[in-house]
Design a protein around this motif. Structure first.
Motif, PDB file in Angstrom:
ATOM      1  N   GLN A 238      38.250  77.775 -55.273  1.00 33.17           N
ATOM      2  CA  GLN A 238      38.101  76.497 -54.590  1.00 33.17           C
ATOM      3  C   GLN A 238      36.639  76.057 -54.571  1.00 33.17           C
ATOM      4  O   GLN A 238      36.335  74.877 -54.779  1.00 33.17           O
ATOM      5  CB  GLN A 238      38.657  76.609 -53.169  1.00 33.17           C
ATOM      6  N   ALA A 239      35.738  76.995 -54.364  1.00 30.97           N
ATOM      7  CA  ALA A 239      34.315  76.658 -54.402  1.00 30.97           C
ATOM      8  C   ALA A 239      33.898  76.188 -55.793  1.00 30.97           C
ATOM      9  O   ALA A 239      33.125  75.235 -55.940  1.00 30.97           O
ATOM     10  CB  ALA A 239      33.485  77.871 -53.980  1.00 30.97           C
ATOM     11  N   ALA A 240      34.412  76.848 -56.813  1.00 30.62           N
ATOM     12  CA  ALA A 240      34.096  76.448 -58.186  1.00 30.62           C
ATOM     13  C   ALA A 240      34.582  75.037 -58.470  1.00 30.62           C
ATOM     14  O   ALA A 240      33.890  74.245 -59.121  1.00 30.62           O
ATOM     15  CB  ALA A 240      34.718  77.436 -59.174  1.00 30.62           C
TER      16      ALA A 240
ATOM     17  N   ARG B  29      33.725  69.316 -59.454  1.00 33.02           N
ATOM     18  CA  ARG B  29      34.070  67.935 -59.104  1.00 33.02           C
ATOM     19  C   ARG B  29      32.831  67.133 -58.772  1.00 33.02           C
ATOM     20  O   ARG B  29      32.662  66.002 -59.212  1.00 33.02           O
ATOM     21  CB  ARG B  29      35.023  67.909 -57.899  1.00 33.02           C
ATOM     22  N   VAL B  30      31.942  67.727 -57.987  1.00 35.96           N
ATOM     23  CA  VAL B  30      30.736  67.003 -57.593  1.00 35.96           C
ATOM     24  C   VAL B  30      29.774  66.856 -58.760  1.00 35.96           C
ATOM     25  O   VAL B  30      29.142  65.830 -58.946  1.00 35.96           O
ATOM     26  CB  VAL B  30      30.066  67.722 -56.403  1.00 35.96           C
ATOM     27  N   GLY B  31      29.683  67.926 -59.558  1.00 36.14           N
ATOM     28  CA  GLY B  31      28.884  67.846 -60.785  1.00 36.14           C
ATOM     29  C   GLY B  31      27.419  67.542 -60.535  1.00 36.14           C
ATOM     30  O   GLY B  31      26.837  66.695 -61.196  1.00 36.14           O
ATOM     31  N   THR B  32      26.822  68.221 -59.563  1.00 31.95           N
ATOM     32  CA  THR B  32      25.435  67.937 -59.208  1.00 31.95           C
ATOM     33  C   THR B  32      24.441  68.838 -59.918  1.00 31.95           C
ATOM     34  O   THR B  32      23.248  68.809 -59.600  1.00 31.95           O
ATOM     35  CB  THR B  32      25.249  68.114 -57.692  1.00 31.95           C
ATOM     36  N   TRP B  33      24.903  69.660 -60.868  1.00 32.37           N
ATOM     37  CA  TRP B  33      23.976  70.620 -61.436  1.00 32.37           C
ATOM     38  C   TRP B  33      23.193  69.989 -62.590  1.00 32.37           C
ATOM     39  O   TRP B  33      22.350  70.596 -63.164  1.00 32.37           O
ATOM     40  CB  TRP B  33      24.747  71.845 -61.932  1.00 32.37           C
TER      41      TRP B  33
ATOM     42  N   ALA C 274      27.227  90.085 -61.877  1.00 29.97           N
ATOM     43  CA  ALA C 274      26.499  89.259 -62.843  1.00 29.97           C
ATOM     44  C   ALA C 274      25.568  88.278 -62.144  1.00 29.97           C
ATOM     45  O   ALA C 274      24.462  88.008 -62.626  1.00 29.97           O
ATOM     46  CB  ALA C 274      27.484  88.515 -63.733  1.00 29.97           C
ATOM     47  N   ILE C 275      26.016  87.731 -61.007  1.00 29.37           N
ATOM     48  CA  ILE C 275      25.152  86.831 -60.239  1.00 29.37           C
ATOM     49  C   ILE C 275      23.927  87.591 -59.753  1.00 29.37           C
ATOM     50  O   ILE C 275      22.795  87.096 -59.817  1.00 29.37           O
ATOM     51  CB  ILE C 275      25.926  86.222 -59.050  1.00 29.37           C
ATOM     52  N   ALA C 276      24.152  88.813 -59.266  1.00 23.78           N
ATOM     53  CA  ALA C 276      23.043  89.632 -58.777  1.00 23.78           C
ATOM     54  C   ALA C 276      22.035  89.900 -59.887  1.00 23.78           C
ATOM     55  O   ALA C 276      20.822  89.791 -59.690  1.00 23.78           O
ATOM     56  CB  ALA C 276      23.581  90.946 -58.210  1.00 23.78           C
ATOM     57  N   ALA C 277      22.526  90.262 -61.070  1.00 28.61           N
ATOM     58  CA  ALA C 277      21.627  90.549 -62.190  1.00 28.61           C
ATOM     59  C   ALA C 277      20.847  89.304 -62.609  1.00 28.61           C
ATOM     60  O   ALA C 277      19.658  89.379 -62.931  1.00 28.61           O
ATOM     61  CB  ALA C 277      22.429  91.093 -63.365  1.00 28.61           C
ATOM     62  N   SER C 278      21.521  88.153 -62.593  1.00 29.02           N
ATOM     63  CA  SER C 278      20.870  86.916 -63.018  1.00 29.02           C
ATOM     64  C   SER C 278      19.776  86.483 -62.056  1.00 29.02           C
ATOM     65  O   SER C 278      18.726  85.970 -62.480  1.00 29.02           O
ATOM     66  CB  SER C 278      21.921  85.807 -63.144  1.00 29.02           C
ATOM     67  N   LEU C 279      19.992  86.701 -60.757  1.00 27.91           N
ATOM     68  CA  LEU C 279      19.046  86.214 -59.752  1.00 27.91           C
ATOM     69  C   LEU C 279      18.100  87.305 -59.244  1.00 27.91           C
ATOM     70  O   LEU C 279      17.229  87.022 -58.403  1.00 27.91           O
ATOM     71  CB  LEU C 279      19.817  85.615 -58.567  1.00 27.91           C
ATOM     72  N   GLY C 280      18.275  88.532 -59.720  1.00 25.60           N
ATOM     73  CA  GLY C 280      17.414  89.611 -59.267  1.00 25.60           C
ATOM     74  C   GLY C 280      17.662  90.008 -57.827  1.00 25.60           C
ATOM     75  O   GLY C 280      16.727  90.365 -57.101  1.00 25.60           O
ATOM     76  N   LEU C 281      18.933  89.951 -57.412  1.00 24.10           N
ATOM     77  CA  LEU C 281      19.315  90.289 -56.049  1.00 24.10           C
ATOM     78  C   LEU C 281      20.247  91.496 -56.055  1.00 24.10           C
ATOM     79  O   LEU C 281      20.798  91.862 -57.095  1.00 24.10           O
ATOM     80  CB  LEU C 281      20.027  89.108 -55.374  1.00 24.10           C
ATOM     81  N   SER C 282      20.461  92.100 -54.900  1.00 25.36           N
ATOM     82  CA  SER C 282      21.460  93.159 -54.789  1.00 25.36           C
ATOM     83  C   SER C 282      22.844  92.536 -54.680  1.00 25.36           C
ATOM     84  O   SER C 282      22.994  91.370 -54.284  1.00 25.36           O
ATOM     85  CB  SER C 282      21.190  94.017 -53.556  1.00 25.36           C
TER      86      SER C 282
ATOM     87  N   LEU D 196      26.365  79.680 -60.434  1.00 30.72           N
ATOM     88  CA  LEU D 196      26.799  80.850 -61.200  1.00 30.72           C
ATOM     89  C   LEU D 196      28.242  81.209 -60.870  1.00 30.72           C
ATOM     90  O   LEU D 196      29.016  81.584 -61.754  1.00 30.72           O
ATOM     91  CB  LEU D 196      25.864  82.029 -60.915  1.00 30.72           C
ATOM     92  N   LEU D 197      28.599  81.099 -59.605  1.00 33.08           N
ATOM     93  CA  LEU D 197      29.988  81.351 -59.199  1.00 33.08           C
ATOM     94  C   LEU D 197      30.927  80.390 -59.916  1.00 33.08           C
ATOM     95  O   LEU D 197      32.010  80.786 -60.378  1.00 33.08           O
ATOM     96  CB  LEU D 197      30.091  81.197 -57.681  1.00 33.08           C
ATOM     97  N   ALA D 198      30.518  79.126 -60.019  1.00 35.80           N
ATOM     98  CA  ALA D 198      31.363  78.117 -60.653  1.00 35.80           C
ATOM     99  C   ALA D 198      31.571  78.373 -62.133  1.00 35.80           C
ATOM    100  O   ALA D 198      32.538  77.901 -62.728  1.00 35.80           O
ATOM    101  CB  ALA D 198      30.763  76.722 -60.447  1.00 35.80           C
ATOM    102  N   SER D 199      30.662  79.129 -62.746  1.00 29.01           N
ATOM    103  CA  SER D 199      30.819  79.474 -64.163  1.00 29.01           C
ATOM    104  C   SER D 199      31.698  80.704 -64.348  1.00 29.01           C
ATOM    105  O   SER D 199      31.903  81.155 -65.475  1.00 29.01           O
ATOM    106  CB  SER D 199      29.454  79.710 -64.804  1.00 29.01           C
TER     107      SER D 199
END
Length: 212
Positions: A201-203, A208-212, A171-179, A162-165
């Motif tokens: 850099q994380a994105a 680059r790895v493209g493992t998703w 928004a990440i919290a809402a998507s995963l149901g986390l605080s 989600l961070l990479a997008s």
């Protein structure tokens, strides 16, 4: 309240055009403009914007020098680089400095607005065309080192995806149901495990790895 934005570019016509496009629907307000790095530092200090879009090639103090200075300030705005296709090396340097976004000057108006809103919310913004050109160059940089993707938990991989997008923590919290506090902790852990310094850099590692 609209996102408060500063534009820094030595082309007055481009600044005017961007201002009209970005302010069209009321979600963004261009509070100041600058034609060089010195001007950018000045208006940032005076207007305290949420986001600054910065050209890299400007007379006098260039955008990279100003970016480096701004990132030493205690509470800098979210900083994104405006670039063109022939300035890959500048973008790579801005990445190393810690820029949070990379945008092409010919991006669609709605994409630019969305990028500014995401930056203001804490997201990382990467134009896909820049990403495609940067990845081959970055394979030889320090971003290649200490990539511990196998060490990420399933939840950490979800956060990274989600961070990479470009999603901000909210928004990440809402998507995963986390605080948001939990997501912030996950993001910090992911950055540490990947051996990188910021969300962009994380994105790029994820792309680059493209493992998703």
């Amino acid at each position: 309240m609209p996102v408060r934005l500063v534009l820094a570019d030595d082309e007055a016509l481009l600044r005017r055009g961007l201002k009209v496009l970005l302010e069209a629907d009321g979600r963004v307000e261009v509070v100041a403009e600058a034609e060089d790095g010195v001007g950018l530092l000045d208006v940032t200090r005076r207007f305290r914007p949420d986001v600054a879009l910065v050209d890299v090639q400007m007379p006098g103090m260039d955008g990279l020098t100003a970016l480096k200075e701004l990132l030493t300030w205690p509470d800098p705005p979210a900083l994104a680089v405006l670039t063109t296709f022939d300035l890959d090396d500048y973008v790579a340097t801005a990445l190393e400095l810690g820029a949070q976004g990379f945008l092409l000057k010919d991006a669609e108006p709605e994409a630019l607005v969305r990028a500014v809103l995401d930056l203001a919310a804490g997201g990382a913004v990467l134009d896909p065309r820049i990403t495609a050109r940067l990845l081959p160059k970055l394979r030889a940089t320090r971003l290649r080192e200490n990539r511990q993707l196998d060490g990420l938990s399933a939840r950490e991989r979800q956060v990274l995806e989600l961070l990479a997008s470009g999603r901000p923590n909210s928004a990440i919290a809402a998507s995963l149901g986390l605080s948001e506090a939990t997501v912030k902790s996950y993001v910090s852990t992911v950055l540490t495990k990947l051996g990188v310094e910021n969300r962009v850099q994380a994105a790029l590692v994820a792309h680059r790895v493209g493992t998703w």
